[in-house]
Write a protein that holds these residues in place. Sequence first.
Motif, short mmCIF file in Angstrom:
data_model
loop_
_atom_site.label_atom_id
_atom_site.label_comp_id
_atom_site.label_asym_id
_atom_site.label_seq_id
_atom_site.Cartn_x
_atom_site.Cartn_y
_atom_site.Cartn_z
N THR A 33 -63.17 15.41 19.10
CA THR A 33 -64.31 15.94 20.20
C THR A 33 -63.34 16.26 21.29
O THR A 33 -63.45 17.10 21.97
CB THR A 33 -65.41 15.05 20.07
OG1 THR A 33 -66.00 14.86 18.76
CG2 THR A 33 -66.30 15.91 21.15
N PHE A 57 -68.94 22.00 11.88
CA PHE A 57 -69.28 20.48 12.15
C PHE A 57 -69.86 20.51 13.42
O PHE A 57 -69.54 20.83 14.44
CB PHE A 57 -68.13 19.61 12.08
CG PHE A 57 -68.21 18.19 12.08
CD1 PHE A 57 -68.50 17.38 10.91
CD2 PHE A 57 -68.32 17.37 13.43
CE1 PHE A 57 -68.66 16.06 11.26
CE2 PHE A 57 -68.61 16.00 13.32
CZ PHE A 57 -68.80 15.51 12.21
N ASP A 67 -68.22 20.30 17.00
CA ASP A 67 -67.36 21.67 17.21
C ASP A 67 -68.10 22.60 18.14
O ASP A 67 -67.63 23.17 19.01
CB ASP A 67 -66.70 22.24 16.05
CG ASP A 67 -65.62 21.16 15.45
OD1 ASP A 67 -66.07 20.34 15.38
OD2 ASP A 67 -64.53 21.67 15.18
N ASP A 107 -59.36 23.97 13.82
CA ASP A 107 -59.82 22.60 13.77
C ASP A 107 -59.20 22.05 12.25
O ASP A 107 -59.83 22.75 11.25
CB ASP A 107 -61.23 22.29 13.71
CG ASP A 107 -61.77 20.85 13.46
OD1 ASP A 107 -61.01 20.15 12.74
OD2 ASP A 107 -62.45 20.32 14.24
N HIS A 132 -60.49 18.77 8.14
CA HIS A 132 -60.41 18.81 6.54
C HIS A 132 -59.36 19.24 5.82
O HIS A 132 -59.21 19.78 4.47
CB HIS A 132 -61.59 19.41 6.06
CG HIS A 132 -62.92 18.33 6.40
ND1 HIS A 132 -63.18 17.46 5.53
CD2 HIS A 132 -63.49 18.37 7.49
CE1 HIS A 132 -64.31 16.49 6.28
NE2 HIS A 132 -64.29 17.24 7.29
N TYR A 142 -58.49 10.05 10.89
CA TYR A 142 -58.99 8.91 9.89
C TYR A 142 -59.64 9.56 8.60
O TYR A 142 -60.04 8.84 7.83
CB TYR A 142 -60.18 8.32 10.62
CG TYR A 142 -61.38 8.92 11.27
CD1 TYR A 142 -62.14 9.43 10.39
CD2 TYR A 142 -61.39 9.21 12.74
CE1 TYR A 142 -63.09 10.21 11.20
CE2 TYR A 142 -62.27 10.13 13.37
CZ TYR A 142 -63.29 10.49 12.37
OH TYR A 142 -64.43 11.41 12.92
N LYS A 143 -59.26 10.71 8.39
CA LYS A 143 -59.83 11.43 7.08
C LYS A 143 -58.61 11.31 6.04
O LYS A 143 -58.36 10.23 5.72
CB LYS A 143 -60.32 12.74 7.46
CG LYS A 143 -61.60 12.86 8.11
CD LYS A 143 -62.21 14.08 8.65
CE LYS A 143 -63.69 13.81 9.30
NZ LYS A 143 -63.85 15.01 10.08
#
Length: 414
Positions: free
Chosen positions: A104, A131, A134, A202, A205, A227-228
Amino acid sequence: MSDDALTALGKRARDLDSDHASTDRRGAFVLPEGVIYLDGNSLGAMSVAARDAATDAVTRQWGQQLIRAWNDSAWWTAPERVGDRIGELVGAPSGTVVVGDSTTVSLFKALHAAARMRPDRTVVLTDPDSFPTDVHVTRGVCDQLGLSLELVPPGDAVARLEGSNDVALASYSHVDYRTGQLWDLAAITDAAHATGALACWDLCHSAGVVEVGLTAGGADFAVGCGYKYLSGGPGAPAFLFVAPQHLRDFTNPILGWNGHATPFAMTPDHVPADGITRARVGTPPVLGIAALEGALTAYDGLDVVDVRRRSLSLTGFFIECLDALGVDLPVVTPRDEARGSQVSLRHPDAYAVVQALIARGVIGDFRETDIVRLGFAPLYLSHEDALAAAVHLRDVVVGREFEQERFRQRATVT
Ligand SMILES: *Cc1c(COP(=O)(O)O)cnc(C)c1O
């Protein structure tokens, strides 16, 4: 489905696993017994290396080296060092990626700096279905700089950009967090550039599972999550990319001492550091960066091209299993290759379906309003896992197990 058909799927799963053996990193990760983890796109699994790096950072570096660790364990330069490692995964040159803040905050820095590079323009484009953070950040930047936010789905962005002269910036996600759709980074970026606009991406993903190709696609700015799929651990710092040609004009909207040319001179004027360092703000989250740096070693010796091949194979095979098993939920994720590393399905009782799957050890997640979202982190999942998950899903849905009352209680985090 007949036993023979299931046996055939099992054989196919094993064959595919042996075809993709070179990208199998299951042994590098710690996962609980009996769990098929399909939520690596929300919180990546822990690797042995991430755990060891975090333990070392706490016990030896913090515990023994104390303040000396800023130099002796190179804490101070970790944001750029780890940024470079991520840069390799997303096709960015050395010196253009830094880690440290959340996605963010990183997005705020990128969008604010980018919009200020186009002072004669008035519009910022973003996806209404992004998301939410965003959309919030983009709205906030627009409010602060007196720009208009225009909510244009990525599929319509090229048409909106063509022939326009009012757009400062197009800000989009590479992969839709909900549907898993992969957007054409190069095409939207080209359309932005053709009208004099900039493009910010972004990669939450897509980093670590898709060949992002930031340089090849001409991206101006990008951010992404630690962290994904990168498995940096809960709250791991995010990354920020600034294309080399913009580094000189990048004005950090949060002027902090870490982005200063001479932070230890302790002077009250602000002289931005050269290069990506100027995108830093305050003291970096050292423990989080240490875990992330450890986690990234899972990619050592791997080419993202091969990881992407494995990912497409896993998600493709999972959809094939659903078809073969007669699980006829609508698949909202594209069946062609325009997808990230997840499979999202619609079900009117999606929340209960996810809870019933979790009770069986198949951990995915629910996304409003009716999405069962199953992420396939390619490094630690196999085609055999994909088949097993599909069989569980059949039992939950076709066997109507999701109707049990206990699967309807909503928790805080879904
Ligand atoms: C996960 C995710 C975020 C998370 O942002 P945080 O600042 O880490 O909470 C932001 N944007 C997208 C597209 C995401 O998928």
